[in-house]
Design an enzyme around this catalytic site. Structure first.
Site, PDB file in Angstrom:
ATOM      1  CD  GLN A 129      58.321 -21.310  -9.971  1.00 16.54           C
ATOM      2  OE1 GLN A 129      59.393 -20.755  -9.750  1.00 16.54           O
ATOM      3  NE2 GLN A 129      58.088 -22.010 -11.082  1.00 16.54           N
TER       4      GLN A 129
ATOM      5  CE  LYS B  26      68.056 -21.237 -19.827  1.00 16.96           C
ATOM      6  NZ  LYS B  26      68.150 -19.923 -20.449  1.00 16.96           N
TER       7      LYS B  26
ATOM      8  CB  THR C 150      54.605 -23.374 -12.109  1.00 19.55           C
ATOM      9  OG1 THR C 150      56.017 -23.519 -11.964  1.00 19.55           O
ATOM     10  CG2 THR C 150      54.184 -21.986 -11.649  1.00 19.55           C
TER      11      THR C 150
ATOM     12  CG  HIS D 118      53.998 -24.035   0.227  1.00 17.08           C
ATOM     13  ND1 HIS D 118      52.789 -24.082  -0.451  1.00 17.08           N
ATOM     14  CD2 HIS D 118      53.910 -22.979   1.063  1.00 17.08           C
ATOM     15  CE1 HIS D 118      52.007 -23.116  -0.014  1.00 17.08           C
ATOM     16  NE2 HIS D 118      52.663 -22.423   0.899  1.00 17.08           N
TER      17      HIS D 118
ATOM     18  CB  CYS E  76      53.030 -24.862  -5.027  1.00 17.78           C
ATOM     19  SG  CYS E  76      53.505 -25.502  -3.388  1.00 17.78           S
TER      20      CYS E  76
ATOM     21  CG  ASP F 104      59.112 -30.649 -16.771  1.00 18.66           C
ATOM     22  OD1 ASP F 104      58.257 -30.484 -15.876  1.00 18.66           O
ATOM     23  OD2 ASP F 104      60.275 -30.231 -16.671  1.00 18.66           O
TER      24      ASP F 104
ATOM     25  CG  ASP G   1      55.550 -27.771 -14.948  1.00 19.28           C
ATOM     26  OD1 ASP G   1      55.361 -27.086 -13.923  1.00 19.28           O
ATOM     27  OD2 ASP G   1      56.644 -28.314 -15.203  1.00 19.28           O
ATOM     28  NE  ARG G   2      58.363 -20.518 -14.647  1.00 24.83           N
ATOM     29  CZ  ARG G   2      58.991 -19.726 -13.796  1.00 24.83           C
ATOM     30  NH1 ARG G   2      58.452 -18.582 -13.430  1.00 24.83           N
ATOM     31  NH2 ARG G   2      60.153 -20.092 -13.287  1.00 24.83           N
ATOM     32  CG  ASP G   3      60.375 -23.452 -14.301  1.00 20.53           C
ATOM     33  OD1 ASP G   3      60.461 -22.452 -15.018  1.00 20.53           O
ATOM     34  OD2 ASP G   3      60.261 -23.402 -13.063  1.00 20.53           O
TER      35      ASP G   3
ATOM     36  CE1 TYR H 256      64.901 -24.713  -6.641  1.00 17.50           C
ATOM     37  CE2 TYR H 256      67.204 -25.128  -7.188  1.00 17.50           C
ATOM     38  CZ  TYR H 256      66.036 -25.511  -6.583  1.00 17.50           C
ATOM     39  OH  TYR H 256      65.965 -26.713  -5.920  1.00 17.50           O
TER      40      TYR H 256
END
Length: 182
Positions: free
Chosen positions: A66, A31, A64, A105, A103, A142, A22-24, A33
């Protein structure tokens, strides 16, 4: 090139596992957005972790959600610009990320989709694109929705990266990325 790929039988393509990230909250400090490089802080240990799994022969794939794109907090172009910068930083550390799937959406705004985790659409797309052995792949996320997506795709090994112990369907909770370097 397309002609050659059509000639290859699927059985002749050797599958290999992937490290799905996963990214964030995994690659970078969470953080809300995030869409600017000046706000992007890499998680301690992410480069070592990726190098470890690259050395073991894994693909490195980012998956990720988004929803900030659907919410119009930032644009697809902003996401691509930040992603390109992030991939360049990985390259500076000698790490090539195979692909970033996202994504854009949100079900309340753009409707239901198959790519938004906890659905497994991004993992299935990656498996098709790279001939990934999903059963022997690993996901680090996460949130429980990351873990759920991995299980829907057939992954057996999943890690919930969290600062506090919590109940999870993941293989185990981890508190630092370096815990997986063994």
């Amino acid at each position: 090139m397309e002609f050659l790929s059509k000639m290859l039988e699927p059985a002749s393509v050797k599958q290999k596992p992937a490290l799905f990230l996963d990214r964030d909250g995994v690659i970078n400090i969470e953080k809300n957005y995030l869409h600017k490089k000046e706000d992007f802080d890499f998680m301690d240990g992410i480069f070592d972790l990726c190098q470890y799994y690259l050395d073991k022969g894994y693909y490195i794939i980012v998956v990720t959600n988004q929803s900030g794109i659907a919410r119009k907090y930032y644009s697809q172009k902003d996401f691509i610009k930040l992603t390109s910068w992030m991939l360049d930083v990985f390259k500076e550390h000698g790490i090539s990320i195979d692909k970033v799937y996202h994504c854009p959406h949100h079900p309340d705004i753009s409707g239901e989709c198959e790519c938004r985790k906890p659905k497994a659409g991004m993992l299935f797309e990656a498996a098709k694109d790279f001939s990934i052995d999903l059963v022997n792949s690993i996901l680090i996320g996460d949130s429980e929705r990351d873990i759920e997506a991995a299980h829907k795709a057939g992954l057996k090994e999943t890690y919930l990266f969290t600062s506090e112990p919590q109940e999870t369907q993941a293989s185990r909770n981890i508190h630092t990325l370096k815990e997986l370097l063994c």
